[in-house]
Design an enzyme around this catalytic site. Structure first.
Site, PDB file in Angstrom:
ATOM      1  CG  ASP A 187      57.497  56.269  49.418  1.00 16.14           C
ATOM      2  OD1 ASP A 187      57.566  57.371  48.846  1.00 16.14           O
ATOM      3  OD2 ASP A 187      58.511  55.628  49.726  1.00 16.14           O
ATOM      4  CG  HIS A 504      50.649  57.778  44.413  1.00 13.99           C
ATOM      5  ND1 HIS A 504      49.873  56.667  44.204  1.00 13.99           N
ATOM      6  CD2 HIS A 504      51.767  57.327  45.042  1.00 13.99           C
ATOM      7  CE1 HIS A 504      50.485  55.586  44.673  1.00 13.99           C
ATOM      8  NE2 HIS A 504      51.634  55.971  45.192  1.00 13.99           N
ATOM      9  CG  ASP A 549      43.501  65.311  40.370  1.00 16.31           C
ATOM     10  OD1 ASP A 549      44.270  64.806  41.221  1.00 16.31           O
ATOM     11  OD2 ASP A 549      42.594  66.116  40.660  1.00 16.31           O
ATOM     12  CD  GLU A 558      54.947  58.960  44.750  1.00 16.15           C
ATOM     13  OE1 GLU A 558      55.034  58.185  43.788  1.00 16.15           O
ATOM     14  OE2 GLU A 558      55.388  58.690  45.897  1.00 16.15           O
TER      15      GLU A 558
HETATM   16  O1  9MR Z   1      61.603  60.830  40.950  1.00 21.21           O
HETATM   17  C1  9MR Z   1      61.833  59.486  40.560  1.00 21.21           C
HETATM   18  C2  9MR Z   1      61.878  59.387  39.065  1.00 21.21           C
HETATM   19  O2  9MR Z   1      62.949  60.142  38.563  1.00 21.21           O
HETATM   20  C3  9MR Z   1      61.998  57.941  38.645  1.00 21.21           C
HETATM   21  O3  9MR Z   1      61.870  57.855  37.250  1.00 21.21           O
HETATM   22  C4  9MR Z   1      60.916  57.117  39.320  1.00 21.21           C
HETATM   23  C5  9MR Z   1      60.997  55.642  38.988  1.00 21.21           C
HETATM   24  O4  9MR Z   1      62.111  55.076  39.540  1.00 21.21           O
HETATM   25  O5  9MR Z   1      60.994  57.259  40.711  1.00 21.21           O
HETATM   26  C6  9MR Z   1      60.779  58.574  41.132  1.00 21.21           C
HETATM   27  O6  9MR Z   1      60.883  58.638  42.498  1.00 21.21           O
HETATM   28  C7  9MR Z   1      59.850  58.040  43.251  1.00 21.21           C
HETATM   29  C8  9MR Z   1      60.506  57.045  44.135  1.00 21.21           C
HETATM   30  O7  9MR Z   1      61.009  55.997  43.362  1.00 21.21           O
HETATM   31  C9  9MR Z   1      59.559  56.531  45.200  1.00 21.21           C
HETATM   32  N1  9MR Z   1      58.982  57.555  45.956  1.00 21.21           N
HETATM   33  C10 9MR Z   1      58.291  58.500  45.124  1.00 21.21           C
HETATM   34  C11 9MR Z   1      59.168  59.106  44.080  1.00 21.21           C
HETATM   35  C12 9MR Z   1      58.369  60.053  43.221  1.00 21.21           C
HETATM   36  O8  9MR Z   1      57.453  59.375  42.395  1.00 21.21           O
HETATM   37  O1  9MR Z   2      53.327  54.240  46.305  1.00 24.91           O
HETATM   38  C1  9MR Z   2      54.484  53.927  45.545  1.00 24.91           C
HETATM   39  C2  9MR Z   2      55.143  55.186  45.079  1.00 24.91           C
HETATM   40  O2  9MR Z   2      55.614  55.944  46.170  1.00 24.91           O
HETATM   41  C3  9MR Z   2      56.258  54.903  44.086  1.00 24.91           C
HETATM   42  O3  9MR Z   2      56.714  56.083  43.477  1.00 24.91           O
HETATM   43  C4  9MR Z   2      55.777  53.942  43.006  1.00 24.91           C
HETATM   44  C5  9MR Z   2      56.882  53.541  42.055  1.00 24.91           C
HETATM   45  O4  9MR Z   2      57.881  52.890  42.723  1.00 24.91           O
HETATM   46  O5  9MR Z   2      55.216  52.804  43.564  1.00 24.91           O
HETATM   47  C6  9MR Z   2      54.105  53.075  44.377  1.00 24.91           C
HETATM   48  O6  9MR Z   2      53.600  51.872  44.840  1.00 24.91           O
HETATM   49  C7  9MR Z   2      52.906  51.113  43.905  1.00 24.91           C
HETATM   50  C8  9MR Z   2      53.738  49.909  43.497  1.00 24.91           C
HETATM   51  O7  9MR Z   2      54.887  50.302  42.803  1.00 24.91           O
HETATM   52  C9  9MR Z   2      52.917  48.969  42.670  1.00 24.91           C
HETATM   53  N1  9MR Z   2      51.717  48.616  43.361  1.00 24.91           N
HETATM   54  C10 9MR Z   2      50.855  49.760  43.640  1.00 24.91           C
HETATM   55  C11 9MR Z   2      51.578  50.721  44.529  1.00 24.91           C
HETATM   56  C12 9MR Z   2      50.757  51.979  44.775  1.00 24.91           C
HETATM   57  O8  9MR Z   2      49.641  51.743  45.467  1.00 24.91           O
END
Ligand code: 9MR
Ligand code: 9MR
Length: 580
Positions: A187, A504, A549, A558
């Protein structure tokens, strides 16, 4: 020739995206000449004899049997180990079971390009600068979010109640400038908690190997200063972090849009960006990071003022946190009180004692004498566990260990005990690795938070004891991450012959280029599959195979700066050891 139905079926069967069809699992990036060299073969690829041929001359340099059959505790899959460690001559080879083959690279500096790539990835994540063609080739792009007009979210409003101080007030909607830094992950937001962990870990690896990092050329644009490339890249994010502190010392938890942007490039993002609520966790993490960086950057000519600024802001932050020890980032509660609602990542952390310990330790190490580690004696006798963004206690231990030359036994003993357990767990391991033998190893981000994390802990143990078994175990973990594993993926984009193509990551998905941005470690197998409503291409729920993937898979595929920080810290340190 007449094709049987069966062979027709095989000829047209689509290759499952979730797994590498090559049943010989190897480190796809490279093996070191004077280190263990192991491949693992899946049962369906078992053969009587395996050969290693020189790729140029076709001469057989090794042949032998697979040994040590193992059984996966989850899938029951049988595997065996092919050990060709006796081959110590650098070169390119072909490892074959008679049906399938894999290219094996053996060379000095086997992971050097990966070390550089893992750091160049941060350049590609830069938020407010154009990414230049001469450094990024086809991945060049215009600057993303400038972030020079970010709004103060109502949750972050701070009115100073004295007319002559009104310049220090920030009412809701005030525009502030908070440019630069790295995008957090797939993101486009920027989060202090995760930025701090990332830099904290990278600077610990730096302190353990200053000479290596000072000489690591990254081929990214350099600022006009005396900093080595590694520290220069980290400074990009430090400068952004400095803009996130309010006048009273508190630090905003994050800079974010209200909700996640779609899968588009930055130029197509139109949501307003806000700085949101100051929190104790963010403020303490900031204090620790700035104190640590001030100590390291001060050594470079012309950087003294930068170091002074970081240290004084660290002290301000710590002072704020002492006065506000429990301001926790609870997004739902915040949304109930203020608009607009914010639904992006929380990096929520409801226990901040570890942040206090880390900040106190770093401030003390930076010479703030009044804070002589109040926690030192009580903490470091405790068991060691891996640091993560949400639990930074053992970053304080790493900070105290420094380069380990003057290590204190109370800091070192629990870490060595932990490393010993890692090694024990590798006995009878399906993939000859200290990572991946228990279900709890697999979680969101495990490739970094657990695998690379174990690798780093093992390297500390090696440095502390000089016992090669720890170094070899660290190499085994790297082998796992780079392809010797249950899916057969080399989990770093752009490296190896079977690596993630659809992370992602908005910048990779929306740039119109087939290949993803290179040098990024993906999160990895995660049986939690929290994204199952979006991602339909998981093909397994076994802990070590729960990986897809697919760019909808944010829970397994991600990318993130803390994960690349773990990759860079681990691989660079390993290279540093192997270059000695
Ligand atoms: O790295 C984070 C992981 O430890 C958590 O379980 C997860 C859900 O809260 O979120 C991960 O971090 C994400 C963050 O919330 C949003 N940007 C991407 C991060 C990697 O997926
Ligand atoms: O893209 C988002 C990612 O960076 C985060 O780690 C993740 C968890 O918070 O969420 C992703 O966004 C998703 C959202 O949570 C739910 N709708 C779909 C989004 C991805 O396209």
């Amino acid at each position: 020739m007449k094709l049987s139905c069966l062979s027709l079926l095989f000829a047209f069967a689509p290759v499952a995206k979730a797994q590498n069809p090559n049943l010989i699992r190897i480190n796809q990036v490279g093996y070191y000449p004077n280190a263990p060299k192991v491949a693992v073969v899946e049962q369906r690829g078992f053969a009587k004899k395996y050969t290693l041929r020189d790729a140029k001359t076709n001469k057989t340099v090794w042949q032998g049997k697979a040994v040590e059959q193992t059984v996966s505790p989850w899938s029951g899959k049988r595997r065996a180990t092919i050990d060709f460690s006796t081959v110590t001559t650098a070169g390119e080879y072909i490892l074959s079971n008679g049906k399938q083959q894999q290219k094996i690279v053996i060379r000095d500096g086997a992971l050097h390009d990966l070390a550089v790539g893992s750091m160049k990835a941060f350049y590609l994540q830069r938020c407010s600068e154009p990414i230049l063609e001469e450094y990024a080739g086809k991945y060049a792009r215009p600057a993303g979010h400038m972030d020079n007009e970010v709004l103060v979210h109502p949750s972050a409003e701070h009115i100073v109640d004295a007319a002559f101080l009104e310049d220090y007030s920030r009412s809701a909607g005030t525009k502030i400038s908070s440019p630069g830094g790295w995008y957090d992950a797939g993101d486009f937001n920027k989060y202090i908690v995760n930025s701090s962990f990332s830099i904290g870990l990278m600077l610990c690896a730096y302190e353990a190997n200053p000479e290596y990092f000072n000489n690591l050329g990254l081929n990214i644009p350099e600022s006009k200063n005396s900093l080595p490339d590694y520290l220069d890249e980290i400074a990009v994010n430090l400068r952004w972090m400095l803009t996130m502190q309010d006048f009273d010392g508190g630090v905003y938890h994050k800079l974010t849009t209200p909700s996640f942007e779609g899968f588009v490039m930055p130029k197509d993002c139109h949501q307003t960006r806000y700085v949101v609520m100051k929190s104790t966790a963010a403020t303490l993490d900031f204090a620790a990071t700035m104190a640590k960086a001030s100590r390291i950057y001060r050594k470079f000519k012309g950087l003294e003022r930068f170091a002074d600024e970081m240290l004084s802001k660290a002290v301000m932050a710590y002072t704020w946190a002492k006065a506000n020890p429990e301001v926790l980032y609870k997004q739902d509660e915040m949304n109930a009180k203020y608009d607009p609602d914010v639904s992006t990542s929380t990096y929520g952390d409801f226990k901040v004692i570890d942040e206090f310990k880390w900040a106190t330790t770093e401030l003390a190490l930076a010479g703030i004498q009044d804070l002589i580690p109040q926690f030192a004696n009580e903490v470091y006798k405790q068991d060691f566990y891996l640091p993560t963004w949400g639990d930074v206690e053992n970053l304080a231990r790493y900070a105290r260990l420094g380069d380990c030359s003057k290590a204190n036994i109370a800091d070192a003993a629990p870490l060595i005990r932990y490393a010993d357990q890692c090694i024990e767990s590798a006995e009878h391991s399906s993939f000859a690795s200290a990572f991946g033998n228990v279900a709890s190893d697999f979680c969101w981000g495990c490739n970094a938070e657990c695998a690379a994390g174990k690798g780093i802990a093992l390297l500390y143990a090696y440095r502390l004891t000089n016992d090669k078994k720890y170094l070899n175990a660290a190499i085994g973990v790297a082998d796992y991450m780079l392809g010797r594993n249950a899916t057969g993926y080399c989990y770093v984009t752009g490296f190896g012959n079977y690596s993630p193509k659809h992370p992602h990551q908005r910048l990779s998905a929306a740039d119109g280029i087939d290949e993803p941005l290179p040098g990024f470690l993906v999160g990895g197998p995660n049986p939690g599959q929290q994204d199952r409503d979006y991602c339909k291409s998981y093909t397994s729920s076994y802990p070590d195979e729960s990986y897809a993937d697919d760019d909808t898979s944010y829970a397994s595929n991600e990318i993130a700066i803390n994960w690349n920080a773990s990759l860079a810290a681990f691989i660079c340190w390993l290279e540093a050891e192997m270059a000695k």
